[in-house]
Motif scaffolding. Structure first.
Motif, PDB file in Angstrom:
ATOM      1  N   TYR A 155      18.022  32.329   7.968  1.00 36.88           N
ATOM      2  CA  TYR A 155      17.296  32.165   6.530  1.00 36.88           C
ATOM      3  C   TYR A 155      16.374  32.948   6.134  1.00 36.88           C
ATOM      4  O   TYR A 155      16.269  33.524   4.624  1.00 36.88           O
ATOM      5  N   HIS A 156      15.137  33.135   6.660  1.00 33.49           N
ATOM      6  CA  HIS A 156      14.143  33.985   6.503  1.00 33.49           C
ATOM      7  C   HIS A 156      14.389  35.420   6.382  1.00 33.49           C
ATOM      8  O   HIS A 156      13.829  36.200   5.453  1.00 33.49           O
ATOM      9  N   GLU A 157      15.428  35.934   7.168  1.00 41.62           N
ATOM     10  CA  GLU A 157      15.851  37.192   7.060  1.00 41.62           C
ATOM     11  C   GLU A 157      16.397  37.481   5.799  1.00 41.62           C
ATOM     12  O   GLU A 157      16.307  38.375   4.840  1.00 41.62           O
ATOM     13  N   TYR A 158      17.360  36.549   5.271  1.00 39.07           N
ATOM     14  CA  TYR A 158      18.112  36.783   4.092  1.00 39.07           C
ATOM     15  C   TYR A 158      17.284  36.731   2.784  1.00 39.07           C
ATOM     16  O   TYR A 158      17.609  37.457   2.084  1.00 39.07           O
ATOM     17  N   VAL A 159      16.445  35.726   2.831  1.00 46.34           N
ATOM     18  CA  VAL A 159      15.513  35.461   1.492  1.00 46.34           C
ATOM     19  C   VAL A 159      14.539  36.669   1.433  1.00 46.34           C
ATOM     20  O   VAL A 159      13.936  36.810   0.447  1.00 46.34           O
ATOM     21  N   SER A 160      14.387  37.502   2.548  1.00 40.27           N
ATOM     22  CA  SER A 160      13.384  38.352   2.378  1.00 40.27           C
ATOM     23  C   SER A 160      14.026  39.642   2.247  1.00 40.27           C
ATOM     24  O   SER A 160      13.483  41.073   2.377  1.00 40.27           O
ATOM     25  N   SER A 161      15.188  39.822   1.998  1.00 40.22           N
ATOM     26  CA  SER A 161      16.012  41.108   1.866  1.00 40.22           C
ATOM     27  C   SER A 161      16.503  41.488   0.664  1.00 40.22           C
ATOM     28  O   SER A 161      16.965  40.536  -0.124  1.00 40.22           O
ATOM     29  N   LEU A 162      16.400  42.621   0.234  1.00 37.45           N
ATOM     30  CA  LEU A 162      17.214  43.136  -0.849  1.00 37.45           C
ATOM     31  C   LEU A 162      18.806  43.533  -0.993  1.00 37.45           C
ATOM     32  O   LEU A 162      19.106  43.955   0.004  1.00 37.45           O
ATOM     33  N   GLN A 163      19.282  42.996  -1.925  1.00 34.30           N
ATOM     34  CA  GLN A 163      20.913  43.155  -2.120  1.00 34.30           C
ATOM     35  C   GLN A 163      21.231  44.178  -2.959  1.00 34.30           C
ATOM     36  O   GLN A 163      22.424  44.653  -2.963  1.00 34.30           O
ATOM     37  N   PHE A 164      20.357  44.439  -3.838  1.00 40.95           N
ATOM     38  CA  PHE A 164      20.871  45.374  -5.194  1.00 40.95           C
ATOM     39  C   PHE A 164      19.716  46.078  -5.854  1.00 40.95           C
ATOM     40  O   PHE A 164      18.451  45.758  -5.544  1.00 40.95           O
ATOM     41  N   ARG A 165      19.918  47.309  -6.080  1.00 45.32           N
ATOM     42  CA  ARG A 165      18.885  48.270  -6.670  1.00 45.32           C
ATOM     43  C   ARG A 165      18.676  47.930  -7.969  1.00 45.32           C
ATOM     44  O   ARG A 165      19.710  48.336  -8.850  1.00 45.32           O
ATOM     45  N   CYS A 166      17.770  47.666  -8.414  1.00 41.37           N
ATOM     46  CA  CYS A 166      17.382  47.434 -10.117  1.00 41.37           C
ATOM     47  C   CYS A 166      16.134  48.542 -10.334  1.00 41.37           C
ATOM     48  O   CYS A 166      15.415  48.528  -9.517  1.00 41.37           O
TER      49      CYS A 166
END
Length: 292
Positions: A70-81
């Motif tokens: 959970y904590h790794e997922y919500v702390s990671s970027l998945q898309f470049r804006c």
């Protein structure tokens, strides 16, 4: 002559000290900014393939593994804006929007903002910048329903998993789908939805996902509260991960994430300091062909 030379030297020293002070000030400001905002040039797309296991597998995992996932997922970027802008207050109350052309709100945009607490800075800013029609929701405020400022409406309604009057508070609660019907927006597409509702997002999101109301939303801004303070138990992590799996499947990708340290706790199992609150901004990559 000697006195003049001394005076010139003193002036030079003062100028140099002022220049040095300015340089230090700029560097400190930049450093502080970099702690809050990632360097857009160095953002790489992560988790483009869902790194989370299936929902069935989650129940077989120990608490420590669920917490790490959970904590790794919500702390990671998945898309470049490439163009992230802050609308509203720089501190609490403001939110980060992706201003890249495919996801930028248009002049016909419709925004729902849940959780105000008398801070309309984001709502006013997004209306002013893009000309959006904004509807602000917060049942805890004793504010009359109606047009608050130009193109920003206020409603004393709560967002939830069903439509009813809440027990205890007697607040009127609606699902997102029923709110759109009530406001006569059922034939309009929501451009941006903001949720900062103190754990109610965990109850409201499954319904939004299952009834398809989020499918046309271009950007979703959420403060996730897996817990407000104590360490979450196994079931809380499973519930949060299930929601994230469903959101990923509907096309939502994280382009900005920030920890809210107000919800800090120490994991007793691993002796790691974590936080139960994350402010997360998503774009919906499935809306690229949608014109709003």
């Amino acid at each position: 002559m000697h006195v003049c030379r001394i005076r010139r030297n003193i002036v030079c020293y003062i100028v140099l000290l002022l220049l040095l002070f300015c340089c230090v000030f700029i560097l400190l400001r930049r450093s502080k900014r970099e702690e809050s905002f990632p360097d857009k040039k160095n953002i790489v797309i992560e988790n483009e393939k869902c790194l989370l296991p299936s929902k069935a597998e989650l129940h077989n995992l120990p608490h420590s593994k669920l917490a790490s996932l959970y904590h790794e997922y919500v702390s990671s970027l998945q898309f470049r804006c490439d163009n992230i802008i802050r609308l509203g207050e720089e501190a609490d109350g403001g939110w980060d929007i992706c201003d890249d052309t495919p996801y930028r709100p248009s002049t016909k945009c419709l925004v729902y903002s849940f959780g105000i607490d008398f801070d309309f800075s984001f709502d006013d800013a997004i209306s002013k910048k893009y000309g959006c029609e904004v509807h602000s929701f917060d049942p805890s405020m004793k504010v009359k329903e109606g047009l608050r400022t130009n193109n920003v409406w206020f409603h004393p309604y709560a967002i939830g998993p069903n439509t009813r009057i809440q027990r205890g508070t007697h607040w009127p609660m609606f699902t997102l789908k029923d709110l759109k019907i009530k406001l006569n927006h059922q034939n309009r597409q929501l451009t941006v939805v903001k949720l900062d509702v103190e754990e109610w997002e965990m109850l409201a999101l499954p319904n939004m996902i299952s009834d398809g109301t989020l499918k046309s939303v271009k950007q979703l801004l959420i403060e996730f509260h897996i817990t407000m303070r104590p360490e979450p138990d196994k079931q809380r992590y499973i519930r949060g991960l299930n929601i994230l799996i469903d959101m990923y499947e509907q096309g939502f990708r994280i382009f900005w994430t920030k920890r809210n340290l107000f919800c800090r706790f120490t994991s007793l199992e691993e002796d790691i300091e974590r936080t139960g609150c994350h402010e997360i901004s998503f774009v919906n990559i499935n809306t690229l062909s949608t014109v709003l």
